[in-house]
Design a protein around this motif. Structure first.
Motif, PDB file in Angstrom:
ATOM      1  N   LYS A 130     -12.665 -75.902  45.097  1.00 22.63           N
ATOM      2  CA  LYS A 130     -12.263 -77.553  45.169  1.00 22.63           C
ATOM      3  C   LYS A 130     -12.180 -77.743  46.704  1.00 22.63           C
ATOM      4  O   LYS A 130     -12.258 -78.686  47.346  1.00 22.63           O
ATOM      5  CB  LYS A 130     -11.360 -78.090  44.331  1.00 22.63           C
ATOM      6  N   LYS A 131     -11.446 -76.596  47.194  1.00 22.94           N
ATOM      7  CA  LYS A 131     -11.009 -76.860  48.746  1.00 22.94           C
ATOM      8  C   LYS A 131     -12.173 -76.544  49.786  1.00 22.94           C
ATOM      9  O   LYS A 131     -12.083 -76.710  51.121  1.00 22.94           O
ATOM     10  CB  LYS A 131      -9.840 -75.879  48.849  1.00 22.94           C
ATOM     11  N   GLY A 132     -13.448 -75.891  49.184  1.00 23.92           N
ATOM     12  CA  GLY A 132     -14.487 -75.671  50.224  1.00 23.92           C
ATOM     13  C   GLY A 132     -15.143 -74.327  49.905  1.00 23.92           C
ATOM     14  O   GLY A 132     -15.031 -73.885  48.860  1.00 23.92           O
ATOM     15  N   THR A 137     -12.054 -72.670  55.529  1.00 27.31           N
ATOM     16  CA  THR A 137     -11.886 -74.150  55.044  1.00 27.31           C
ATOM     17  C   THR A 137     -11.013 -73.927  53.982  1.00 27.31           C
ATOM     18  O   THR A 137      -9.985 -74.800  54.017  1.00 27.31           O
ATOM     19  CB  THR A 137     -13.051 -74.651  54.581  1.00 27.31           C
ATOM     20  N   ILE A 138     -11.097 -73.009  53.104  1.00 27.39           N
ATOM     21  CA  ILE A 138     -10.131 -72.849  51.970  1.00 27.39           C
ATOM     22  C   ILE A 138      -8.597 -72.675  52.526  1.00 27.39           C
ATOM     23  O   ILE A 138      -7.789 -73.217  52.145  1.00 27.39           O
ATOM     24  CB  ILE A 138     -10.448 -71.960  51.030  1.00 27.39           C
ATOM     25  N   ASN A 140      -7.408 -73.110  55.584  1.00 27.85           N
ATOM     26  CA  ASN A 140      -6.814 -74.030  56.334  1.00 27.85           C
ATOM     27  C   ASN A 140      -6.372 -75.262  55.258  1.00 27.85           C
ATOM     28  O   ASN A 140      -5.245 -75.802  55.554  1.00 27.85           O
ATOM     29  CB  ASN A 140      -7.723 -74.624  57.448  1.00 27.85           C
ATOM     30  N   THR A 141      -6.871 -75.615  54.318  1.00 26.64           N
ATOM     31  CA  THR A 141      -6.777 -76.604  53.444  1.00 26.64           C
ATOM     32  C   THR A 141      -5.349 -75.915  52.602  1.00 26.64           C
ATOM     33  O   THR A 141      -4.275 -76.866  52.473  1.00 26.64           O
ATOM     34  CB  THR A 141      -7.733 -76.754  52.184  1.00 26.64           C
ATOM     35  N   ILE A 142      -5.387 -74.950  52.210  1.00 20.73           N
ATOM     36  CA  ILE A 142      -3.952 -74.331  51.527  1.00 20.73           C
ATOM     37  C   ILE A 142      -2.817 -74.618  52.324  1.00 20.73           C
ATOM     38  O   ILE A 142      -1.741 -74.895  52.180  1.00 20.73           O
ATOM     39  CB  ILE A 142      -4.159 -73.007  50.994  1.00 20.73           C
ATOM     40  N   ASN A 144      -2.272 -76.315  54.958  1.00 19.44           N
ATOM     41  CA  ASN A 144      -2.147 -77.812  55.424  1.00 19.44           C
ATOM     42  C   ASN A 144      -1.628 -78.633  54.316  1.00 19.44           C
ATOM     43  O   ASN A 144      -0.641 -79.516  54.226  1.00 19.44           O
ATOM     44  CB  ASN A 144      -3.053 -78.645  55.844  1.00 19.44           C
ATOM     45  N   THR A 145      -2.009 -78.156  52.926  1.00 16.75           N
ATOM     46  CA  THR A 145      -1.503 -79.252  51.690  1.00 16.75           C
ATOM     47  C   THR A 145      -1.150 -78.488  50.643  1.00 16.75           C
ATOM     48  O   THR A 145      -0.230 -79.047  49.723  1.00 16.75           O
ATOM     49  CB  THR A 145      -2.670 -79.742  51.070  1.00 16.75           C
ATOM     50  N   GLU A 146      -1.099 -77.077  50.273  1.00 17.31           N
ATOM     51  CA  GLU A 146      -0.646 -76.506  49.184  1.00 17.31           C
ATOM     52  C   GLU A 146      -0.072 -74.851  49.510  1.00 17.31           C
ATOM     53  O   GLU A 146       0.039 -74.109  48.801  1.00 17.31           O
ATOM     54  CB  GLU A 146      -1.771 -76.092  48.281  1.00 17.31           C
ATOM     55  N   LYS A 147       0.617 -74.918  50.675  1.00 15.60           N
ATOM     56  CA  LYS A 147       1.253 -73.562  51.278  1.00 15.60           C
ATOM     57  C   LYS A 147       2.377 -73.163  50.122  1.00 15.60           C
ATOM     58  O   LYS A 147       2.270 -71.965  49.984  1.00 15.60           O
ATOM     59  CB  LYS A 147       1.681 -73.946  52.595  1.00 15.60           C
TER      60      LYS A 147
END
Length: 392
Positions: A130-132, A137-138, A140-142, A144-147
């Motif tokens: 779902k994140k890329g 991309t995956i 970076n998304t984690i 920034n948003t789900e660390k």
């Protein structure tokens, strides 16, 4: 009627990663959640690095709404572990709790190196997709948003592009010619529900069947008639279990027995087998010597003398009280029993069994969870203590 087609081959690990990220292979809705812990992920990567055999995955060609899909029928745990190793992350158990619905629909996939699955995550790799569709991309998304939902996954082995390009995972590709839903349903049930898993005995035999003479040590014929009632039938006693526990007890004492292996006893037994075959004197167990195999003849004779060679025990508690002390003194201490005191011995054993089962404070729990280490160790101690009074 057209026959269903099956193709076999292998891809580089890098190609498998690309297939997952591009959604060229997908998880069907009925697939189980992710259950492998970090140790199992590490074990898989280690197997690849050493070019060990890793079971191939099963992919099925499926047409739906005019679209061609490639379903992961068997191998989700391996492919998910590979993806996590590539991304160097692992979902935190506390952040992905399965719901009761998830657990109720949990499919028992035959996809594991062992049956010791202590955690189930309310998570599949679809959460990452779902994140890329690219690693950066995956990640970076984690970040920034789900660390807080993921932790780092570190290995001694670097899982980079070179590693992925130089190691392979096999596949079997199924193409149904008709009734594809029925076909895949049948395949999935055959692999996971109806397929008969290897028993612990069958699994262990793979560890020692090539080692000359060890089959008679780990699984002697003289114990094959000794059984424990289970449901409507019986199962014979697990001799490796008795050997492992007693060989450690003999070397390091009561408190050491199966320490840190309370929920991983099968790993413990495999560790024992390895120590015996490789004659590892630095292990947690008394060192192996051929004399123990020779003492099995005495053990066989004592079983017959005391009419235990075809004994059917009503529970594991009964079996343990009868067997631990007997095996300990004959195999490890080279002692013999006083046959003239057989009746008194059996009275003491049965009295102790009754005490353990009917104890007002612990009897219920002992019967409910006999594998708990405190109860297991208690049975070892009590059995050895009783038999020690009836030696020649």
């Amino acid at each position: 009627m057209s026959k269903n087609k099956v193709y076999y081959g292998e891809y580089t690990l890098k190609h498998w990663i690309d297939l997952i990220l591009s959604k060229n292979i997908v998880l069907p809705e009925y697939q189980r959640l992710f259950v492998w812990d970090k140790n199992k992920v590490a074990k898989l990567i280690d197997s690849f690095s050493k070019d060990c055999f890793v079971p191939p995955v099963t992919i099925g060609s499926y047409k739906k709404d005019g679209k061609q899909l490639n379903l992961i029928i068997d191998g989700q745990q391996r492919l998910t572990s590979l993806l996590l190793a590539y991304l160097s992350i692992y979902p935190k158990e506390d952040c992905f709790k399965p719901t009761s619905k998830d657990i109720d629909s949990f499919a028992d996939e035959n996809d594991d190196f062992s049956d010791d699955e202590t955690s189930i995550l309310g998570w599949t790799f679809n959460e990452l997709l779902k994140k890329g569709n690219k690693k950066e991309t995956i990640k970076n998304t984690i970040e920034n948003t789900e660390k807080e939902n993921y932790c780092d996954l570190d290995f001694d082995i670097t899982v980079d592009d070179e590693f992925l390009e130089n190691h392979y995972l096999g596949f079997c590709y199924l193409i149904p010619q008709e009734n594809q839903q029925q076909y895949f349903s049948s395949v999935f049930r055959d692999i996971n529900a109806e397929g008969k898993k290897l028993t612990a005995l069958e699994t262990r035999k793979s560890l020692y069947f090539l080692a000359d003479g060890f089959n008679d040590f780990f699984d002697p014929a003289c114990i094959h008639g000794i059984t424990i009632k289970k449901d409507d039938g019986v199962e014979r006693i697990d001799f490796v279990r008795y050997l492992a526990l007693l060989f450690q007890y003999n070397k390091n004492g009561y408190d050491s027995v199966a320490k840190n292996y309370g929920r991983k006893l099968e790993e413990y037994y495999e560790k024992f087998i390895d120590a015996m075959i490789n004659q590892n004197n630095d292990s947690d167990f008394t060192a192996y010597d051929d004399i123990y195999k020779n003492r099995l003849q005495t053990f066989d004779a004592e079983l017959k003398t005391f009419e235990l060679d075809k004994k059917v025990f009503p529970s594991i508690i009964d079996a343990d009280i009868y067997m631990f002390g007997l095996i300990y003194f004959i195999l490890l201490k080279n002692k013999q029993l006083d046959e003239t005191k057989k009746e008194n011995l059996f009275n003491d054993l049965n009295t102790k069994i009754n005490e353990l089962k009917e104890n007002p404070s612990t009897g219920y729990l002992h019967k409910k969870t006999p594998s708990a280490l405190k109860y297991l160790r208690q049975r070892i101690f009590e059995s050895i203590n009783i038999y020690g009074k009836y030696l020649k």
